[in-house]
Design an enzyme around this catalytic site. Structure first.
Site, PDB file in Angstrom:
ATOM      1  N   HIS A   1      39.475 -30.081 -23.387  1.00  0.00           N
ATOM      2  CA  HIS A   1      39.471 -28.676 -22.971  1.00  0.00           C
ATOM      3  C   HIS A   1      40.887 -28.132 -23.003  1.00  0.00           C
ATOM      4  O   HIS A   1      41.831 -28.836 -22.633  1.00  0.00           O
ATOM      5  CB  HIS A   1      38.900 -28.507 -21.561  1.00  0.00           C
ATOM      6  CG  HIS A   1      37.511 -29.021 -21.457  1.00  0.00           C
ATOM      7  ND1 HIS A   1      36.431 -28.336 -21.958  1.00  0.00           N
ATOM      8  CD2 HIS A   1      37.019 -30.193 -20.981  1.00  0.00           C
ATOM      9  CE1 HIS A   1      35.335 -29.049 -21.765  1.00  0.00           C
ATOM     10  NE2 HIS A   1      35.665 -30.196 -21.179  1.00  0.00           N
TER      11      HIS A   1
ATOM     12  N   ALA B   1      31.450 -23.969 -22.936  1.00  0.00           N
ATOM     13  CA  ALA B   1      30.607 -23.836 -21.747  1.00  0.00           C
ATOM     14  C   ALA B   1      29.421 -24.796 -21.747  1.00  0.00           C
ATOM     15  O   ALA B   1      28.876 -25.108 -20.677  1.00  0.00           O
ATOM     16  CB  ALA B   1      30.126 -22.392 -21.619  1.00  0.00           C
TER      17      ALA B   1
ATOM     18  N   TYR C   1      43.465 -18.910 -22.055  1.00  0.00           N
ATOM     19  CA  TYR C   1      43.363 -19.854 -23.177  1.00  0.00           C
ATOM     20  C   TYR C   1      44.568 -19.832 -24.119  1.00  0.00           C
ATOM     21  O   TYR C   1      44.605 -20.596 -25.077  1.00  0.00           O
ATOM     22  CB  TYR C   1      42.075 -19.578 -23.961  1.00  0.00           C
ATOM     23  CG  TYR C   1      40.837 -19.779 -23.106  1.00  0.00           C
ATOM     24  CD1 TYR C   1      40.522 -21.025 -22.600  1.00  0.00           C
ATOM     25  CD2 TYR C   1      40.003 -18.711 -22.783  1.00  0.00           C
ATOM     26  CE1 TYR C   1      39.411 -21.216 -21.797  1.00  0.00           C
ATOM     27  CE2 TYR C   1      38.877 -18.881 -21.980  1.00  0.00           C
ATOM     28  CZ  TYR C   1      38.597 -20.143 -21.496  1.00  0.00           C
ATOM     29  OH  TYR C   1      37.501 -20.330 -20.692  1.00  0.00           O
TER      30      TYR C   1
ATOM     31  N   ARG D   1      39.619 -24.673 -11.913  1.00  0.00           N
ATOM     32  CA  ARG D   1      39.014 -23.356 -12.104  1.00  0.00           C
ATOM     33  C   ARG D   1      37.778 -23.212 -11.202  1.00  0.00           C
ATOM     34  O   ARG D   1      37.734 -23.780 -10.121  1.00  0.00           O
ATOM     35  CB  ARG D   1      38.695 -23.152 -13.602  1.00  0.00           C
ATOM     36  CG  ARG D   1      39.958 -23.231 -14.475  1.00  0.00           C
ATOM     37  CD  ARG D   1      39.652 -22.974 -15.937  1.00  0.00           C
ATOM     38  NE  ARG D   1      39.118 -21.633 -16.137  1.00  0.00           N
ATOM     39  CZ  ARG D   1      38.564 -21.225 -17.289  1.00  0.00           C
ATOM     40  NH1 ARG D   1      38.489 -22.054 -18.317  1.00  0.00           N
ATOM     41  NH2 ARG D   1      38.102 -19.999 -17.406  1.00  0.00           N
TER      42      ARG D   1
ATOM     43  N   GLU E   1      36.487 -36.088 -24.820  1.00  0.00           N
ATOM     44  CA  GLU E   1      36.211 -34.743 -24.310  1.00  0.00           C
ATOM     45  C   GLU E   1      37.536 -33.984 -24.190  1.00  0.00           C
ATOM     46  O   GLU E   1      38.509 -34.507 -23.649  1.00  0.00           O
ATOM     47  CB  GLU E   1      35.548 -34.838 -22.935  1.00  0.00           C
ATOM     48  CG  GLU E   1      35.287 -33.464 -22.328  1.00  0.00           C
ATOM     49  CD  GLU E   1      34.653 -33.533 -20.938  1.00  0.00           C
ATOM     50  OE1 GLU E   1      34.410 -34.656 -20.429  1.00  0.00           O
ATOM     51  OE2 GLU E   1      34.411 -32.454 -20.369  1.00  0.00           O
TER      52      GLU E   1
ATOM     53  N   ASN F   1      35.379 -30.308 -27.985  1.00  0.00           N
ATOM     54  CA  ASN F   1      35.516 -29.249 -26.986  1.00  0.00           C
ATOM     55  C   ASN F   1      34.186 -28.506 -26.997  1.00  0.00           C
ATOM     56  O   ASN F   1      33.955 -27.638 -27.847  1.00  0.00           O
ATOM     57  CB  ASN F   1      36.674 -28.307 -27.311  1.00  0.00           C
ATOM     58  CG  ASN F   1      36.867 -27.275 -26.197  1.00  0.00           C
ATOM     59  OD1 ASN F   1      36.002 -27.108 -25.325  1.00  0.00           O
ATOM     60  ND2 ASN F   1      37.994 -26.578 -26.217  1.00  0.00           N
TER      61      ASN F   1
ATOM     62  N   ARG G   1      41.116 -12.826 -27.223  1.00  0.00           N
ATOM     63  CA  ARG G   1      40.800 -12.336 -25.880  1.00  0.00           C
ATOM     64  C   ARG G   1      41.214 -13.375 -24.841  1.00  0.00           C
ATOM     65  O   ARG G   1      41.340 -14.548 -25.172  1.00  0.00           O
ATOM     66  CB  ARG G   1      39.298 -12.074 -25.734  1.00  0.00           C
ATOM     67  CG  ARG G   1      38.850 -10.893 -26.580  1.00  0.00           C
ATOM     68  CD  ARG G   1      37.360 -10.813 -26.672  1.00  0.00           C
ATOM     69  NE  ARG G   1      36.996 -10.493 -28.051  1.00  0.00           N
ATOM     70  CZ  ARG G   1      35.770 -10.457 -28.513  1.00  0.00           C
ATOM     71  NH1 ARG G   1      34.747 -10.725 -27.741  1.00  0.00           N
ATOM     72  NH2 ARG G   1      35.526 -10.146 -29.769  1.00  0.00           N
TER      73      ARG G   1
ATOM     74  N   PRO H   1      30.887 -23.112 -28.281  1.00  0.00           N
ATOM     75  CA  PRO H   1      30.703 -21.667 -28.257  1.00  0.00           C
ATOM     76  C   PRO H   1      31.930 -20.884 -27.802  1.00  0.00           C
ATOM     77  O   PRO H   1      32.625 -21.278 -26.870  1.00  0.00           O
ATOM     78  CB  PRO H   1      29.548 -21.477 -27.257  1.00  0.00           C
ATOM     79  CG  PRO H   1      29.524 -22.713 -26.447  1.00  0.00           C
ATOM     80  CD  PRO H   1      29.996 -23.815 -27.361  1.00  0.00           C
ATOM     81  N   ASN H   2      32.124 -19.787 -28.493  1.00  0.00           N
ATOM     82  CA  ASN H   2      33.153 -18.777 -28.199  1.00  0.00           C
ATOM     83  C   ASN H   2      34.569 -19.208 -28.550  1.00  0.00           C
ATOM     84  O   ASN H   2      35.487 -18.394 -28.475  1.00  0.00           O
ATOM     85  CB  ASN H   2      33.090 -18.331 -26.721  1.00  0.00           C
ATOM     86  CG  ASN H   2      31.764 -17.688 -26.396  1.00  0.00           C
ATOM     87  OD1 ASN H   2      31.318 -16.793 -27.109  1.00  0.00           O
ATOM     88  ND2 ASN H   2      31.104 -18.149 -25.345  1.00  0.00           N
TER      89      ASN H   2
HETATM   90  O1  CA2 Z   1      39.160 -24.867 -21.582  1.00  0.00           O
HETATM   91  C1  CA2 Z   1      38.349 -25.067 -22.509  1.00  0.00           C
HETATM   92  O2  CA2 Z   1      38.653 -25.504 -23.605  1.00  0.00           O
HETATM   93  C2  CA2 Z   1      36.871 -24.676 -22.283  1.00  0.00           C
HETATM   94  O3  CA2 Z   1      36.057 -25.629 -22.960  1.00  0.00           O
HETATM   95  C3  CA2 Z   1      36.701 -23.303 -22.874  1.00  0.00           C
HETATM   96  C4  CA2 Z   1      35.320 -22.715 -22.632  1.00  0.00           C
HETATM   97  C5  CA2 Z   1      34.959 -22.780 -21.155  1.00  0.00           C
HETATM   98  O4  CA2 Z   1      33.639 -22.320 -20.966  1.00  0.00           O
HETATM   99  C6  CA2 Z   1      35.087 -24.186 -20.605  1.00  0.00           C
HETATM  100  O5  CA2 Z   1      34.808 -24.156 -19.232  1.00  0.00           O
HETATM  101  C7  CA2 Z   1      36.499 -24.703 -20.814  1.00  0.00           C
HETATM  102  C8  CA2 Z   1      35.279 -21.251 -23.043  1.00  0.00           C
HETATM  103  C9  CA2 Z   1      35.735 -20.997 -24.445  1.00  0.00           C
HETATM  104  C10 CA2 Z   1      35.736 -19.520 -24.601  1.00  0.00           C
HETATM  105  O6  CA2 Z   1      36.888 -19.167 -25.306  1.00  0.00           O
HETATM  106  C11 CA2 Z   1      37.204 -17.857 -25.310  1.00  0.00           C
HETATM  107  C12 CA2 Z   1      38.345 -17.535 -25.977  1.00  0.00           C
HETATM  108  C13 CA2 Z   1      38.748 -16.247 -26.023  1.00  0.00           C
HETATM  109  C14 CA2 Z   1      38.007 -15.255 -25.409  1.00  0.00           C
HETATM  110  C15 CA2 Z   1      36.853 -15.576 -24.741  1.00  0.00           C
HETATM  111  C16 CA2 Z   1      36.430 -16.887 -24.695  1.00  0.00           C
END
Ligand code: CA2
Length: 148
Positions: A101, A78, A24, A108, A99, A75, A19, A11-12
């Site tokens: 990330h 969340a 990221y 974090r 896995e 990946n 963003r 997701p996301n």
């Molecule tokens: O660091 C990673 O790859 C995560 O899997 C990214 C997830 C986060 O919840 C994990 O804890 C770590 C979040 C991805 C959301 O990506 C976004 C990108 C741009 C704007 C908002 C969210």
């Protein structure tokens, strides 16, 4: 023999590069897909690259991977920190999972230090941004015994 691997994004991650670049990075998911496609060519493997915002779709993709892919790079976003269902899907799929990330989840918030994926994955790569994806491809092929 050409092997197939699946890179599965949760997701996301479709919002990457649009963003929160301070966390990221500036790279979009399409950029990462292109990076992985180049790496797949160099490694002589075939690659499917998918993203879903839906837990059930990710679970379906893991179930369907059996017999189709030699391994999965996941990946889970969340869902990493919440999903017993994804953990169970990986346990039952009998397909090796790396896995992955972008960020260092151990540096974090406390809740990101818990991963339901880690106990059922062959290993975890985190904190290297987009470069972690080709690193995970090397790691998976090394695990599969094909070197990199
Ligand atoms: O660091 C990673 O790859 C995560 O899997 C990214 C997830 C986060 O919840 C994990 O804890 C770590 C979040 C991805 C959301 O990506 C976004 C990108 C741009 C704007 C908002 C969210």
């Amino acid at each position: 023999m050409t092997r197939a691997i699946l890179i599965l994004n949760g997701p996301n991650l479709n919002l990457l590069g649009t963003r929160q670049p301070e966390i990221y990075g500036p790279t979009t998911l399409a950029d990462i897909e292109a990076l992985c496609a180049d790496k797949a060519k160099a490694l002589n493997v075939s690659l499917d690259f998918q993203q879903s915002n839906h837990e059930g779709a990710l679970i379906d993709a893991i179930h369907e991977a059996r017999g189709k892919y030699a391994g999965i790079i996941l990946n889970a976003g969340a869902f990493t920190h919440t999903s017993v269902a994804l953990m169970d899907a990986i346990s039952s799929a009998m397909v090796p999972v790396v896995e992955l990330h972008l960020s260092n989840i151990h540096a974090r918030e406390e809740f990101r230090k818990t991963s339901f994926i880690a106990p059922v994955a062959i290993g975890q790569i985190c904190g290297f941004g987009a470069a972690g994806y080709p690193l995970a491809m090397d790691a998976l092929l090394s695990y599969l015994g094909e070197g990199s």
